[in-house]
Design an enzyme around this catalytic site. Structure first.
Site, PDB file in Angstrom:
ATOM      1  N   LYS A 184       0.886  -1.179   0.000  1.00  0.00           N
ATOM      2  CA  LYS A 184       0.000   0.000   0.000  1.00  0.00           C
ATOM      3  C   LYS A 184       0.916   1.219   0.000  1.00  0.00           C
ATOM      4  O   LYS A 184       1.437   1.631   1.040  1.00  0.00           O
ATOM      5  CB  LYS A 184      -0.891  -0.017   1.253  1.00  0.00           C
ATOM      6  N   GLU A 259       9.447   1.362  10.858  1.00  0.00           N
ATOM      7  CA  GLU A 259      10.485   2.346  10.542  1.00  0.00           C
ATOM      8  C   GLU A 259       9.818   3.705  10.660  1.00  0.00           C
ATOM      9  O   GLU A 259       9.076   4.119   9.764  1.00  0.00           O
ATOM     10  CB  GLU A 259      10.999   2.137   9.112  1.00  0.00           C
ATOM     11  N   CYS A 293      13.542  10.618   7.107  1.00  0.00           N
ATOM     12  CA  CYS A 293      13.449  10.150   8.495  1.00  0.00           C
ATOM     13  C   CYS A 293      14.794  10.306   9.192  1.00  0.00           C
ATOM     14  O   CYS A 293      14.852  10.603  10.377  1.00  0.00           O
ATOM     15  CB  CYS A 293      12.982   8.711   8.533  1.00  0.00           C
TER      16      CYS A 293
END
Ligand code: NAD
Length: 490
Positions: A184, A259, A293
């Protein structure tokens, strides 16, 4: 403004899900617009999936796993991933252009992402047939062995900041380990992944081994997380959504790899090579407009060199320019207006609380008015307990603070809930190791900072940055479950 010789490629993938190597419109018929962050205009449409589409994708994956895909020898699976990797490189420029437009990232950065994606399939293509088990000494008359077995159908929820890279690292490892995947992708940016699906089918990936259902997180994403036949979830995204995903998966005891975000420090000691560090500190926060990130978003500098570092870094920040993806400047736009508002909110908080701007770059003069631009900003003397030092901005904003000594540096470095990546800059070898041990983080870079690179390097966090590891060989373990077999042979 845009490079005259480069034009956006036509989007040839339909507004449909990729299920069993075929395009399938949403059962509901619903669609979702894709917006170009460089000018704010819609330019394509994707299918908006729901429970029925996810269920169809999981069934296709299940039958691939129980059929052709599951029956392939690991080396044959690996060969297919290697062929797919080369097909990606053959289409590198087209994929980079799609990614640059979809994510708003400078074209040169998108090219790096394509190469990294291909490298993941190359790496995992060569690794899947090396997943050895063990034999374990046991009393006389027994033989004990361990096998690494695929989970079955794995679910992959992908964010919008690095679609190609995160797809490659997650799906590459899962397929190499023998799983069949349902993906997704993010509703903000996923067109490159649909193109990858076409390439996968063209190189002969068996139908159902890879399935992609596009759409919104609370709809298609939640349906995937809840589906009873999905045996492992790999989620990359925000800590808040990650917590929801983990809680939902726990209801049916499904393992998850998370994550999540980061608030990664660059820790600069007085003996550091400042000249070598400057470009790395800029790049670590400006790359992908800070929407990374592992962005190095906190700069901690030993007091005696703080002013010098700010002065020299400030000169670099003042020269940074943000602009449209095709202009290929230092920074692209942010992904969407709400993300820009969020980053502006942090800058408003800095002004309100009297935090000084040490330097600020600019937005190129002829940037389209509808684009989601933010000028790169260096803030100084940001208190350790301020939201700018504790929370993820996810924009090109670097917060600086001096420290007194090594103990103070460790205290400040560990003063957030996150723990994804850290950079330590010092020439003192013993201190390098002490710091690498003391910093609470999934990765530590000493005198360099390359969290995004390094397909071989296990990557993941502690605390609010998540748990489990992706990348490297370690990821293959995460996409398998260990079976212990005890034989009594008399
Ligand atoms: P997000 O969590 O809202 O979205 C990420 C993905 O999750 C998207 O595909 C989204 O559709 C999906 N999603 C949203 N709600 C869902 C739900 N209820 N169930 C299932 N899926 C759902 O994150 P975002 O704000 O769009 O992305 C930015 C965040 O992701 C940042 O915090 C960043 O640090 C983090 N991130 C982490 C990494 C990493 O490797 N650690 C990489 C990229 C981004």
């Amino acid at each position: 403004m845009n490079a005259p010789h480069v034009a956006w490629p036509a989007i040839t993938t339909p507004a449909a899900h990729f299920i069993g190597n075929r395009w399938q419109a949403s059962a509901s018929g619903a669609e979702w617009p894709m917006v170009d962050p460089s000018d704010g205009a819609p330019f394509a449409t994707i299918a908006r999936g729901g429970d029925a589409d996810v269920d169809a994708a999981v069934r296709a994956a299940r039958s691939a796993r129980d059929g052709v895909w599951g029956a392939l020898a690991p080396a044959e699976r690996g060969r297919l991933l290697g062929t797919w990797s080369r097909a990606i490189l053959d289409r590198a420029e087209e994929l980079a252009l799609i990614e640059a437009r979809d994510c708003g990232k400078p074209l040169q950065q998108a090219r790096v992402d394509v190469a990294a994606c291909a490298r993941y399939f190359e790496f995992y293509g060569g690794a899947g047939d090396k997943l050895h088990g063990a034999t374990i000494p046991y009393p006389e008359g027994f033989a004990v062995l361990t096998w690494r077995e695929p989970h079955g159908v794995t679910g992959h929820v992908i964010p919008w900041n690095y679609p190609l890279q995160i797809f490659g690292r997650s799906v590459g490892a899962a397929l190499a380990a023998g799983n069949a995947c349902v993906v997704k992708p993010a509703e903000d940016a996923c067109l490159s992944l649909l193109r990858l699906c076409e390439l996968a089918a063209a190189v002969g990936l068996p139908a159902g081994a890879l399935n992609v259902v596009t759409g919104l997180g609370p709809e298609a994403g939640a349906a995937l997380v809840r589906h009873p036949d999905v045996a492992h979830i790999s989620f990359t995204g925000s800590p808040a959504t990650g917590a929801w995903v983990a809680a939902a998966a726990a209801q049916r005891h499904c393992p998850v790899t998370l994550e999540l975000g980061g608030k990664s420090p660059q820790i600069v000691f007085a003996d550091a090579d400042i000249e070598a560090g400057l470009p790395a500190w800029v790049n670590a926060i400006v790359q992908n407009a800070g929407q990374t990130c592992s962005a190095g978003s906190r700069l901690l500098v030993e007091q005696s060199r703080y002013e010098e570092v700010l002065e020299r870094l400030g000169q670099r920040f003042a020269a940074l320019v943000a602009g449209p993806a095709l202009a290929d400047l230092d920074c692209g736009p942010l992904i969407r207006d709400s993300q820009r508002q969020r980053v502006r909110g942090f800058l408003d908080a800095a002004r309100r609380d009297g935090i000084a701007t040490a330097a600020q770059g600019s937005v190129v003069a002829d940037a389209p008015a509808g684009g989601f631009y933010v000028a790169p900003t260096l803030l100084r003397d940001v208190p350790a307990d301020h939201t700018l030092m504790r929370d993820e901005v996810f924009g090109p904003v670097l917060s600086a603070l001096p420290f007194a000594d090594e103990a103070d540096a460790i205290r400040l470095a560990n003063a957030t809930d996150f723990g994804l990546v850290a950079g330590v800059w010092t020439r003192d070898g013993a201190r390098q190791l002490r710091m690498a041990r003391a910093v609470r983080s999934g990765q530590v870079f000493v005198n360099n900072y390359g969290a995004g690179g390094g397909v071989e390097l296990p990557f993941g966090g502690v605390g609010h940055s998540g748990h489990g590891r992706e990348k490297g060989f370690e990821a293959l373990y995460g996409f398998t479950t260990l079976k212990t077999v005890v034989l009594r042979h008399g």
